[in-house]
Design a protein around this motif. Structure first.
Motif, PDB file in Angstrom:
ATOM      1  N   THR A 170      22.387   7.918   8.728  1.00 40.91           N
ATOM      2  CA  THR A 170      23.937   8.073   7.863  1.00 40.91           C
ATOM      3  C   THR A 170      24.850   7.729   8.643  1.00 40.91           C
ATOM      4  O   THR A 170      24.874   7.601   9.856  1.00 40.91           O
ATOM      5  CB  THR A 170      23.817   9.525   7.054  1.00 40.91           C
ATOM      6  OG1 THR A 170      24.908   9.206   6.123  1.00 40.91           O
ATOM      7  CG2 THR A 170      24.185  10.464   7.844  1.00 40.91           C
ATOM      8  N   VAL A 171      26.126   7.693   7.787  1.00 41.54           N
ATOM      9  CA  VAL A 171      27.167   6.976   8.373  1.00 41.54           C
ATOM     10  C   VAL A 171      28.317   7.992   9.201  1.00 41.54           C
ATOM     11  O   VAL A 171      29.332   7.472   9.861  1.00 41.54           O
ATOM     12  CB  VAL A 171      28.036   6.350   7.388  1.00 41.54           C
ATOM     13  CG1 VAL A 171      27.075   5.210   6.892  1.00 41.54           C
ATOM     14  CG2 VAL A 171      28.291   7.229   6.195  1.00 41.54           C
ATOM     15  N   SER A 172      27.738   9.251   9.631  1.00 45.88           N
ATOM     16  CA  SER A 172      28.488  10.054  10.430  1.00 45.88           C
ATOM     17  C   SER A 172      27.750  11.007  10.978  1.00 45.88           C
ATOM     18  O   SER A 172      26.840  11.550   9.917  1.00 45.88           O
ATOM     19  CB  SER A 172      29.794  10.484   9.925  1.00 45.88           C
ATOM     20  OG  SER A 172      29.723  11.420   8.967  1.00 45.88           O
ATOM     21  N   PRO A 173      27.963  11.816  12.150  1.00 40.52           N
ATOM     22  CA  PRO A 173      26.839  12.854  12.459  1.00 40.52           C
ATOM     23  C   PRO A 173      27.376  14.194  11.543  1.00 40.52           C
ATOM     24  O   PRO A 173      26.427  14.941  11.297  1.00 40.52           O
ATOM     25  CB  PRO A 173      27.725  13.307  14.002  1.00 40.52           C
ATOM     26  CG  PRO A 173      27.970  11.892  14.516  1.00 40.52           C
ATOM     27  CD  PRO A 173      28.807  11.127  13.073  1.00 40.52           C
ATOM     28  N   THR A 174      28.578  14.423  11.285  1.00 40.45           N
ATOM     29  CA  THR A 174      28.910  15.480  10.323  1.00 40.45           C
ATOM     30  C   THR A 174      28.162  15.377   9.049  1.00 40.45           C
ATOM     31  O   THR A 174      27.560  16.157   8.463  1.00 40.45           O
ATOM     32  CB  THR A 174      30.500  15.782  10.063  1.00 40.45           C
ATOM     33  OG1 THR A 174      30.939  16.286  11.303  1.00 40.45           O
ATOM     34  CG2 THR A 174      30.750  16.791   9.290  1.00 40.45           C
ATOM     35  N   TYR A 175      28.270  14.201   8.482  1.00 39.01           N
ATOM     36  CA  TYR A 175      27.693  13.906   6.926  1.00 39.01           C
ATOM     37  C   TYR A 175      26.160  14.056   7.110  1.00 39.01           C
ATOM     38  O   TYR A 175      25.539  14.859   6.231  1.00 39.01           O
ATOM     39  CB  TYR A 175      27.987  12.671   6.480  1.00 39.01           C
ATOM     40  CG  TYR A 175      27.542  12.262   5.088  1.00 39.01           C
ATOM     41  CD1 TYR A 175      28.279  13.119   4.229  1.00 39.01           C
ATOM     42  CD2 TYR A 175      27.035  11.162   4.855  1.00 39.01           C
ATOM     43  CE1 TYR A 175      27.817  12.910   2.870  1.00 39.01           C
ATOM     44  CE2 TYR A 175      26.390  11.031   3.361  1.00 39.01           C
ATOM     45  CZ  TYR A 175      27.064  11.857   2.626  1.00 39.01           C
ATOM     46  OH  TYR A 175      26.603  11.574   1.268  1.00 39.01           O
ATOM     47  N   ALA A 176      25.527  13.826   8.302  1.00 39.01           N
ATOM     48  CA  ALA A 176      24.136  13.987   8.437  1.00 39.01           C
ATOM     49  C   ALA A 176      23.949  15.594   8.254  1.00 39.01           C
ATOM     50  O   ALA A 176      22.998  15.933   7.551  1.00 39.01           O
ATOM     51  CB  ALA A 176      23.740  13.566   9.813  1.00 39.01           C
ATOM     52  N   GLN A 177      24.687  16.447   8.846  1.00 34.25           N
ATOM     53  CA  GLN A 177      24.360  17.839   8.619  1.00 34.25           C
ATOM     54  C   GLN A 177      24.582  18.300   7.370  1.00 34.25           C
ATOM     55  O   GLN A 177      24.166  18.985   6.621  1.00 34.25           O
ATOM     56  CB  GLN A 177      25.293  18.573   9.979  1.00 34.25           C
ATOM     57  CG  GLN A 177      24.954  18.174  11.141  1.00 34.25           C
ATOM     58  CD  GLN A 177      23.594  18.720  11.476  1.00 34.25           C
ATOM     59  OE1 GLN A 177      23.175  19.760  11.308  1.00 34.25           O
ATOM     60  NE2 GLN A 177      23.058  17.834  12.112  1.00 34.25           N
ATOM     61  N   GLU A 178      25.923  17.727   6.676  1.00 33.98           N
ATOM     62  CA  GLU A 178      26.177  18.081   5.366  1.00 33.98           C
ATOM     63  C   GLU A 178      25.120  17.979   4.252  1.00 33.98           C
ATOM     64  O   GLU A 178      25.153  18.551   3.312  1.00 33.98           O
ATOM     65  CB  GLU A 178      27.637  17.470   5.002  1.00 33.98           C
ATOM     66  CG  GLU A 178      28.665  17.877   5.794  1.00 33.98           C
ATOM     67  CD  GLU A 178      29.952  17.133   5.560  1.00 33.98           C
ATOM     68  OE1 GLU A 178      31.088  17.515   5.634  1.00 33.98           O
ATOM     69  OE2 GLU A 178      29.877  16.181   4.900  1.00 33.98           O
TER      70      GLU A 178
END
Length: 482
Positions: free
Chosen positions: A216-224
């Motif tokens: 997915t398009v950012s590390p934080t979004y992957a966690q979210e």
């Protein structure tokens, strides 16, 4: 080391041919960054009206006699350095208006079939359908519109490696369960461990279940995505495959977005010499009809005007900001109620607020060039490109702490200011008071022009190009091909 296997990107949009959002920018830019490192990438896209005529060297290289209700061909060609494959299926894609929506503003009722056709064509290309002999060793699927390709290839012993990128999990490509046979999907796949999603078929879930890796398009979004708040009902599926999930921040085209050479700006400037930004600011104020002032901060918004983007918070948040000398220009369209509220804010404060409904690419460049700060107060934002444009142009981003916004903007808190690394402002919670507080903090720092110029330089030298992201993708490509 060059890529030893061809890669097929499969997507519903790709700049510069067709664009409704950031997905198109990624699909148009990432293949070029990969090609620069030796990878053989082609992009498969529906042939929406007029697209075939835009290709150089257009050549038919595949035929489908019966593809979801009609015949179709695959046409190869190039545009802007991209190697394109267009699925020319007039019965599915030759229609006016939006590529996703009919004249009534609702999804085309046959969207499940339209993008199942795109996915099926991708699967056939992976099986060697093209007459020029090109055959991908890896499929890179983008969002739900390409998702069923993974399902069509699930039981093929010769299937290529498959990576799926989630650009926005809010869109999942749902279809009624009774369409299983119509979409050429075996009944055995309709299960909790397959593509069943709360009694429906989910094209995105199919991609998540049957791919080798997920990005997915950012590390934080992957966690979210692994939380109920952001996972949109798929958090369990993603959590179960979390060892295959990778968050890679998007980049932007730093040639197209370059304040040193941008022809849309009245005067060019750079991180080493920012004097031209004052000229851009003065010109933007004239263009929007604001009272000129180099001493007062100018905020900018370039966005869809929706609650997801957090812009419903802006009219109330600006009340105290305007009292403190803040000013605002807005370019965008969307929710009619929000458009009306922003236009009323401009009517009530004509010297400080100006709003233009719609979109203008050159004007978006001038806003980044002329504004002191850009606002991205999104409630969720998988990656976001607006803040990256702002960084590139020294328009300090003011962002909510979510997704790619959190990964790309370093808040100007005391610790970051002391270390000299801040390049913008983050705030949380995503509320009127949170946004207002961030805007007032920006006003306070703007009064210290020595510090503000340091923040501008940090922003303009922050890496926002595709090279780091392409390197991460190449690493995953090699991993999955091995």
């Amino acid at each position: 080391m060059k890529g030893d296997k061809p890669v097929l990107f499969v997507a519903s949009e790709c700049a510069p041919l067709v664009k409704t959002g950031g997905l198109a920018d990624v699909v148009g830019a990432l293949p070029l960054a990969l090609a620069a490192q030796g990878w053989d990438v082609r992009v498969l896209l529906p042939a929406y009206p007029g697209l075939v005529g835009k290709l150089s060297g257009a050549t038919k290289i595949a035929d489908f006699e019966a593809l979801f209700g009609g015949s179709a061909t695959v046409v190869s060609g190039t545009i802007a350095g991209l190697n394109m494959l267009l699925l020319d299926a007039p019965h599915l894609f030759e229609r006016p208006g939006s590529i996703y929506l009919g004249k009534d503003g609702k999804d085309w009722p046959d969207n499940p079939q339209r993008f199942a056709a795109l996915s099926f064509a991708a699967a056939e290309i992976a099986r060697g359908e093209l007459t020029d002999g090109w055959r991908p060793g890896l499929l890179h699927l983008h969002d739900w519109q390409a998702g069923l390709a993974a399902a069509y290839l699930a039981d093929d012993p010769q299937r290529p490696a498959i990576i799926t990128t989630i650009h926005n999990i809010a869109f999942q490509g749902l279809a009624p369960a009774f369409m299983l046979g119509e979409l050429n999907l075996p009944g055995a796949m309709y299960s909790a461990g397959g593509l069943e999603y709360y009694g429906q078929i989910s094209a995105l879930k199919a991609a998540l279940v049957y791919s080798n890796l997920i990005t997915t398009v950012s590390p934080t979004y992957a966690q979210e995505l692994m939380t109920p708040e952001f996972g949109m009902g798929l958090q369990g599926v993603i959590s179960d495959r979390k060892e295959l999930l990778h968050g890679i921040l998007n980049g932007i085209d730093i040639e197209q977005w370059n304040p040193e050479t941008d022809p849309a700006l009245p005067m060019n400037y750079s991180a080493k010499d920012t004097k031209g930004k004052a000229t851009c600011k003065a010109a933007l104020e004239v263009e929007f009809g604001l009272k000129p002032s180099q001493n007062d901060i100018l905020f900018g918004v370039v966005s869809r005007l929706t609650e997801q983007k957090g812009l419903d918070l802006l009219p109330l948040a600006m009340v105290e900001v305007l009292k403190n000398g803040g000013r605002l220009v807005v370019l965008g369209s969307g929710d009619v109620v929000l458009e009306k509220a922003l236009k009323q804010l401009a009517i009530d404060n004509p010297d400080q607020v100006a709003v233009k409904i719609g979109y203008d690419e050159n004007l978006s460049h001038r806003i980044n060039g002329g504004c002191d700060a850009v606002l991205v107060p999104s409630r969720f934002e998988p990656c976001g490109l607006t803040q990256l444009y702002g960084l590139r142009y020294g328009a300090l981003p003011i962002v909510s702490r979510t997704g790619g916004l959190a990964d790309s903007v370093i808040d100007a808190n005391p610790a970051a200011l002391t270390k000299g690394v801040a390049n913008g402002f983050q705030f949380q919670p995503t509320s009127v008071s949170g946004l207002e507080s961030a805007l007032l903090r920006a006003i306070g720092l703007f009064s210290d022009q020595f510090t503000w110029r340091k923040l501008m330089k940090n922003a303009m030298t922050h890496p926002v190009d595709w090279k780091p992201s392409a390197d991460r993708y190449i690493s995953l490509y090699r991993q999955v091909l091995a």
